[in-house]
Design a protein around this motif. Sequence first.
Motif, PDB file in Angstrom:
ATOM      1  N   UNK A 114       0.704  -1.194   0.131  1.00  0.00           N
ATOM      2  CA  UNK A 114      -0.014  -0.164   0.001  1.00  0.00           C
ATOM      3  C   UNK A 114       0.672   1.174  -0.013  1.00  0.00           C
ATOM      4  N   UNK A 115       0.438   2.173  -0.549  1.00  0.00           N
ATOM      5  CA  UNK A 115       1.009   3.743  -0.548  1.00  0.00           C
ATOM      6  C   UNK A 115       0.544   4.282   0.494  1.00  0.00           C
ATOM      7  N   UNK A 116       1.383   5.330   1.069  1.00  0.00           N
ATOM      8  CA  UNK A 116       0.796   6.320   2.332  1.00  0.00           C
ATOM      9  C   UNK A 116      -0.122   7.134   1.741  1.00  0.00           C
ATOM     10  N   UNK A 117      -1.250   7.502   2.741  1.00  0.00           N
ATOM     11  CA  UNK A 117      -1.912   8.643   2.270  1.00  0.00           C
ATOM     12  C   UNK A 117      -1.289   9.857   2.025  1.00  0.00           C
ATOM     13  N   UNK A 118      -1.399  10.731   1.022  1.00  0.00           N
ATOM     14  CA  UNK A 118      -0.710  11.972   0.653  1.00  0.00           C
ATOM     15  C   UNK A 118      -0.951  13.098   1.859  1.00  0.00           C
ATOM     16  N   UNK A 163      -1.604  13.046  14.556  1.00  0.00           N
ATOM     17  CA  UNK A 163      -1.876  11.629  14.542  1.00  0.00           C
ATOM     18  C   UNK A 163      -0.864  10.966  13.720  1.00  0.00           C
ATOM     19  N   UNK A 164      -0.137  11.439  12.971  1.00  0.00           N
ATOM     20  CA  UNK A 164       0.747  10.887  11.950  1.00  0.00           C
ATOM     21  C   UNK A 164       2.249  10.950  12.589  1.00  0.00           C
ATOM     22  N   UNK A 165       2.713  11.385  13.651  1.00  0.00           N
ATOM     23  CA  UNK A 165       4.003  11.413  14.266  1.00  0.00           C
ATOM     24  C   UNK A 165       4.337  10.009  14.766  1.00  0.00           C
ATOM     25  N   UNK A 166       5.175   9.952  15.624  1.00  0.00           N
ATOM     26  CA  UNK A 166       5.467   8.716  16.251  1.00  0.00           C
ATOM     27  C   UNK A 166       4.807   8.145  17.492  1.00  0.00           C
ATOM     28  N   UNK A 167       4.714   7.136  18.104  1.00  0.00           N
ATOM     29  CA  UNK A 167       4.080   6.754  19.401  1.00  0.00           C
ATOM     30  C   UNK A 167       5.208   7.126  20.212  1.00  0.00           C
ATOM     31  N   UNK A 168       5.128   8.368  20.924  1.00  0.00           N
ATOM     32  CA  UNK A 168       6.064   8.978  21.568  1.00  0.00           C
ATOM     33  C   UNK A 168       6.381   8.583  22.860  1.00  0.00           C
ATOM     34  N   UNK A 169       5.745   7.735  23.413  1.00  0.00           N
ATOM     35  CA  UNK A 169       5.944   7.079  24.712  1.00  0.00           C
ATOM     36  C   UNK A 169       5.334   5.538  24.771  1.00  0.00           C
ATOM     37  N   UNK A 170       5.613   4.956  25.672  1.00  0.00           N
ATOM     38  CA  UNK A 170       5.167   3.484  25.902  1.00  0.00           C
ATOM     39  C   UNK A 170       3.598   3.601  26.050  1.00  0.00           C
ATOM     40  N   UNK A 230      -2.583   3.291   2.407  1.00  0.00           N
ATOM     41  CA  UNK A 230      -2.634   2.951   3.807  1.00  0.00           C
ATOM     42  C   UNK A 230      -2.341   4.270   4.731  1.00  0.00           C
ATOM     43  N   UNK A 231      -2.598   4.248   5.967  1.00  0.00           N
ATOM     44  CA  UNK A 231      -2.365   5.437   7.034  1.00  0.00           C
ATOM     45  C   UNK A 231      -2.158   4.733   8.282  1.00  0.00           C
ATOM     46  N   UNK A 232      -0.891   5.044   8.872  1.00  0.00           N
ATOM     47  CA  UNK A 232      -0.371   4.511  10.194  1.00  0.00           C
ATOM     48  C   UNK A 232      -0.415   5.810  10.944  1.00  0.00           C
ATOM     49  N   UNK A 233      -1.321   5.530  11.940  1.00  0.00           N
ATOM     50  CA  UNK A 233      -1.386   6.703  13.086  1.00  0.00           C
ATOM     51  C   UNK A 233      -1.138   6.088  14.268  1.00  0.00           C
TER      52      UNK A 233
END
Length: 141
Positions: A28-32, A41-48, A85-88
């Motif tokens: 899948x290609x990322x949502x533009x 919502x699209x950053x990184x999971x900043x903590x545990x 795809x979207x990874x949030x």
Amino acid sequence: MSLQKLLGLIAVALVSACSTAPVTEQTAVPVPSERIYQPSYFGTASNVAGATVVFLRDSGLFGAGCSHNIYVDNIKVFSIRNGEQAVIHVPAGQHFYRLETGVGPCPNIATSQESSISGGAKQVYRILLPSDGSLRLTRVE
């Protein structure tokens, strides 16, 4: 080839063209960025306590002209199209995901899921539009 066999092949081709095919996180290609409405919502999971949620939209001709809007806890986060795809990232806890169409040449259809997710966990959802026209948001992982 007989006419009966030819008609059978045409029928199979038409039925298969009206359904969608799953994509993977690798294909899948990322949502533009122009269809991302809440970039936080699209950053990184900043903590545990953070968790990852992946949305994969099937590819195929059926529904190809439609964008689907994804809401997280009633906040419009992004719109997704075929083969994307979207990874949030969301805080751990209970979340409500709503999928709506009606953008482009599509009828207004909505579906939703409620889910609980632990810190550091990952959930994957498949977005599909079967040939019966019922929009689905299905958890696959």
